[in-house]
Design a protein around this motif. Structure first.
Motif, mmCIF file in Angstrom:
data_model
loop_
_atom_site.group_PDB
_atom_site.id
_atom_site.type_symbol
_atom_site.label_atom_id
_atom_site.label_comp_id
_atom_site.label_asym_id
_atom_site.label_seq_id
_atom_site.Cartn_x
_atom_site.Cartn_y
_atom_site.Cartn_z
ATOM 1 N N HIS A 7 0.835 -1.202 0.000
ATOM 2 C CA HIS A 7 0.000 0.000 0.000
ATOM 3 C C HIS A 7 0.870 1.252 0.000
ATOM 4 O O HIS A 7 0.604 2.224 -0.708
ATOM 5 N N GLN A 65 -5.638 -12.436 -3.432
ATOM 6 C CA GLN A 65 -7.037 -12.738 -3.137
ATOM 7 C C GLN A 65 -7.318 -14.231 -3.301
ATOM 8 O O GLN A 65 -8.003 -14.859 -2.492
ATOM 9 N N GLU A 224 -8.815 -0.281 -5.005
ATOM 10 C CA GLU A 224 -9.438 -0.007 -3.704
ATOM 11 C C GLU A 224 -10.449 -1.089 -3.342
ATOM 12 O O GLU A 224 -10.529 -1.525 -2.191
ATOM 13 N N GLN A 225 -11.223 -1.544 -4.307
ATOM 14 C CA GLN A 225 -12.199 -2.600 -4.044
ATOM 15 C C GLN A 225 -11.510 -3.906 -3.632
ATOM 16 O O GLN A 225 -11.967 -4.607 -2.733
ATOM 17 N N ARG A 226 -10.404 -4.187 -4.309
ATOM 18 C CA ARG A 226 -9.692 -5.424 -3.983
ATOM 19 C C ARG A 226 -9.015 -5.326 -2.613
ATOM 20 O O ARG A 226 -8.888 -6.326 -1.910
ATOM 21 N N ASN A 227 -8.575 -4.156 -2.259
ATOM 22 C CA ASN A 227 -8.015 -3.979 -0.914
ATOM 23 C C ASN A 227 -9.067 -4.270 0.154
ATOM 24 O O ASN A 227 -8.799 -4.924 1.165
ATOM 25 N N LYS A 228 -10.269 -3.786 -0.069
ATOM 26 C CA LYS A 228 -11.360 -4.059 0.871
ATOM 27 C C LYS A 228 -11.693 -5.549 0.902
ATOM 28 O O LYS A 228 -11.927 -6.125 1.964
ATOM 29 N N ALA A 229 -11.719 -6.182 -0.277
ATOM 30 C CA ALA A 229 -12.019 -7.619 -0.330
ATOM 31 C C ALA A 229 -10.945 -8.423 0.387
ATOM 32 O O ALA A 229 -11.228 -9.410 1.074
ATOM 33 N N GLU A 230 -9.693 -7.998 0.219
ATOM 34 C CA GLU A 230 -8.587 -8.695 0.892
ATOM 35 C C GLU A 230 -8.738 -8.610 2.397
ATOM 36 O O GLU A 230 -8.571 -9.606 3.113
ATOM 37 N N ALA A 231 -9.096 -7.434 2.902
ATOM 38 C CA ALA A 231 -9.289 -7.273 4.342
ATOM 39 C C ALA A 231 -10.437 -8.133 4.841
ATOM 40 O O ALA A 231 -10.362 -8.762 5.903
ATOM 41 N N ALA A 232 -11.521 -8.186 4.047
ATOM 42 C CA ALA A 232 -12.666 -9.001 4.447
ATOM 43 C C ALA A 232 -12.311 -10.484 4.448
ATOM 44 O O ALA A 232 -12.708 -11.245 5.356
#
Length: 734
Positions: A7, A65, A224-232
């Motif tokens: 990041h 992912q 940004e969407q993939r960063n959120k998916a990775e965190a989830a």
């Protein structure tokens, strides 16, 4: 590369690009045609570099992912494919989450379980059991287990074993209860756990457009969407990993060659220092030699033939070398597209111990039935001996031959000791309510203690308080309690010593710590000089089948506890390691007068009238024919209930009805005393019936009035006892 470093790198690149464009903003003309060719090519090259860099970042995120999805899938499968139900509940038993297996057990949709109270599925009769276990669980925070019944949606019940553990909630929320539910109604097969459909994440990559700025914006949004998916995904993977790790059942993931995953329970079961000690090894290495071939065959069968499930019982050999009884379940699944098997090992050591105790109890039950039959027949024989002794002794009561009278009394005393032994046999065989009578507690204690300790290397020291209050007890049962306590004291001092027996009066009031009703009691204490009893043993000392002796049954002190309770008393134990042990039991004092045995003759209570005797033993009838005339009565006899009813009816209609009826409780192959007295009461509500039996512990004897009898005489009996009960019943003084 760690997520935070990635990041930071992407952020620095973006910042540098923006600064460079900002710095050269004034140099860029309004149209590309105005730029020199070299500058245009340089700018175009720079933009393409940025584009390729963004695409590489996007590809790196996509690969991370996929790895997270594979890891999450492993733990998700281990949780939902388990052969047992798993439920997460809060402190009030409200279900937070449950796996598919549990939903199928109760025939309810999984989505409908969340928010429902777990008690909704528990059978009404088992609600108290669950309540007590749940209360203890949240009080001690230690694992609790119990067996109870659950109710399916359709109303049918099935048995489960419930194991509960309290753990901290996710993200430091309130503690929750994690429960493992095993269907013990059908241990051979369990329903195949269906796999949840994995959430399919939509991957959409838009084609590069002619406008580089627009493509750049779209790529940034996707990052940004993939960063959120990775965190989830990381959060979800951590959630399922913790659930599997904290389950109290050993779970392994096994490929064809070795273990690739083992939870904490598996490590603890095998006594391994760490999970890493198990990974990379074949599970067959930890199986007993007798089970290794079968396990390897089943593993290959599940892996290659993809059978839905295989279960069998085996033994693990822990790292420490101890054998552990287990039940293994093998279920196939795929780990990163590689065939694997989930192996669940359930520790059944405790269950096997219980099964062995049940077998032991069944053997004891068979012995007790035999003991009861022997005691009954022996009592009939003793009735004849004791009865004839009292008949023979009667002419010597006037002191005509003191020596002969003394000899007869010694024979009588020995016979009474034999009676005590048969009563102990009956207590072992039947238990039941005590048949109480006034007794000299001093004589009872001295005779029992000296008889039990004879032949041992200990001595007994007695201390009786003056003016002991009278008691009414079942002599045979109290003798058995003393016998058990003295045997334990002798065994506690293999090198010899002194047993101290003390008896005193005590008063129990509201301030007393004893769990007894207020009133007067006799306290009998037995103290030894042995090594004492450890605390952990003392807590279980009255538990059925608990014994520290390799040859013990674990029933002696349990029986003693039951006997004292049925006498309305209480028994305690006090001990310190190295300072001996003291057992004390308390018996309620009665309001009567203590009658001590006397060698002097006593006046027989005589009477008159006809007495009907029903018994299936000819020797007992012949004895009655000798005894009743000595007491002034005319005797008539019946061998079974129907004959007794016919004789009584005939006499009832005549001018000479029977003054009393003596009915034996048990008649082989015919109507006994309990049914006979019902018929006689229908004929004559005032019938004066006396019950007699060699089963002195039968419930009818302890509460004979409830069955319609006016009196009771327990076999064997003496002439004086028969005279007393006839006199009381006929005159109506009982």
């Amino acid at each position: 590369m760690p997520k935070n470093d990635d990041h930071k790198k992407f952020h620095d690149l973006r910042r540098q690009a923006e600064e460079e464009i900002k710095g050269n903003f004034r140099e860029i003309p309004d149209t590309l045609e105005a730029l020199p060719p070299e500058e245009s090519r340089r700018l175009l090259h720079q933009l393409r570099v940025y584009q390729v860099e963004l695409e590489m970042q996007n590809e790196e995120l996509r690969r991370a992912q996929l790895e997270l999805e594979a890891s999450r899938g492993l733990y998700f499968d281990l949780y939902n494919l388990a052969p047992f139900g798993y439920v997460i509940m809060d402190e009030w038993s409200v279900i937070r989450d449950a796996n598919i297996t549990f939903a199928r057990m109760v025939d309810t949709e999984r989505s409908q379980l969340t928010g429902e109270p777990f008690t909704r599925f528990i059978d009404r009769e088992d609600q108290d059991t669950y309540y007590l276990k749940r209360k203890q669980l949240w009080k001690t925070k230690k694992q609790e287990a119990c067996e109870l019944r659950l109710v399916k949606k359709g109303g049918s019940c099935f048995w489960i074993r419930l194991e509960m553990t309290v753990v901290n909630g996710h993200d430091r929320s309130a503690p929750v209860c994690r429960a493992v539910i095993m269907d013990i109604t059908q241990l051979k097969q369990a329903e195949e756990i269906q796999k949840n459909a994995h959430t399919v994440l939509e991957h959409m990559v838009r084609e590069r457009t002619s406008e580089l700025e627009k493509a750049n914006q779209k790529l940034q949004v996707e990052i940004e969407q993939r960063n959120k998916a990775e965190a989830a995904l990381q959060k979800s993977e951590e959630h399922f990993r913790k659930m599997v790790e904290l389950m109290p059942v050993a779970i392994f993931a096994h490929t064809e060659d070795s273990i690739i995953f083992a939870n904490t329970a598996a490590t603890e079961l095998l006594k391994a220092a760490d999970t890493q000690d198990l990974l990379g090894k074949a599970l067959v290495e930890f199986l007993h030699a007798d089970d290794q071939v079968q396990f390897e065959q089943l593993l290959k069968c599940v892996l290659h033939e993809r059978v839905e499930k295989k279960t069998f019982s085996a033994k693990f050999v822990s790292v420490a070398g101890a054998d552990i009884d287990i039940e293994l379940s093998l279920i196939p699944f795929a780990h990163q597209n590689v065939p694997a098997v989930q192996v669940t090992a359930y520790n059944i050591t405790e269950r096997k111990q219980i099964e062995e105790e049940i077998i032991k109890a069944e053997k004891l039950e068979s012995i007790s039935i035999l003991a009861g039959g022997i005691a009954h027949d022996f009592n009939n024989i003793l009735t004849i001996i004791l009865g004839y002794l009292s008949v023979v002794r009667k002419p010597f009561n006037a002191g005509k031959s003191i020596e002969t009278y003394s000899h007869l009394k010694e024979i009588e005393k020995a016979t009474i000791q034999a009676i005590g032994l048969t009563k102990q046999l009956l207590t072992f065989a039947k238990g039941g309510a005590p048949v109480k009578s006034a007794a000299s507690i001093e004589e009872l204690i001295e005779e029992t203690v000296m008889f039990t300790s004879s032949g041992s290397n200990v001595r007994c020291q007695f201390a009786f308080a003056d003016d002991l209050m009278p008691v009414e007890v079942d002599r045979g049962q109290i003798s058995q309690v003393l016998n058990n306590l003295i045997i334990n004291a002798v065994q506690a001092m293999p090198g010899g010593g002194t047993i101290f027996i003390s008896v005193e009066n005590i008063a129990v009031d509201k301030t007393s710590s004893l769990p007894l009703q207020e009133g007067n009691y006799i306290q009998i204490s037995v103290r030894d000089e042995g090594e004492g009893i450890p605390e952990e043993v003392r807590r279980q000392i009255f538990t059925p089948f608990f014994s520290t002796k390799s040859t013990g049954t674990g029933l002696g002190l349990t029986t003693s506890y039951s006997i004292i309770k049925q006498h309305g008393g209480h028994i305690t134990v006090d001990s310190q390691v190295g300072a001996g042990a003291t057992f004390a039991f308390y018996l309620p004092a009665s309001g009567g007068i203590m009658l001590k045995e006397s060698n002097l003759s006593r006046q027989l209570k005589t009477g008159s009238g006809r007495v009907l005797v029903m018994d299936d033993e000819e020797a007992i009838l012949r004895l009655a024919a000798e005894m009743l005339p000595l007491l002034g009565y005319d005797a008539e006899f019946a061998r079974h209930g129907n004959e007794a009813i016919a004789l009584y009816a005939k006499a009832f209609r005549s001018t000479e009805p029977f003054a009393a009826v003596i009915l034996d409780l048990t008649i082989r192959g015919a109507m006994g005393g309990k049914d006979t007295v019902k018929k006689l009461l229908e004929l004559d509500p005032e019938v004066k019936a006396i019950v007699s039996s060699g089963y002195s512990n039968d419930a009818v004897l302890s509460d004979y009035r409830a069955y319609g009898f006016k009196g009771m005489v327990s076999k064997p009996y003496q002439l004086e006892e028969l005279a007393d009960v006839l006199h009381q019943v006929i005159l109506g003084t009982v």
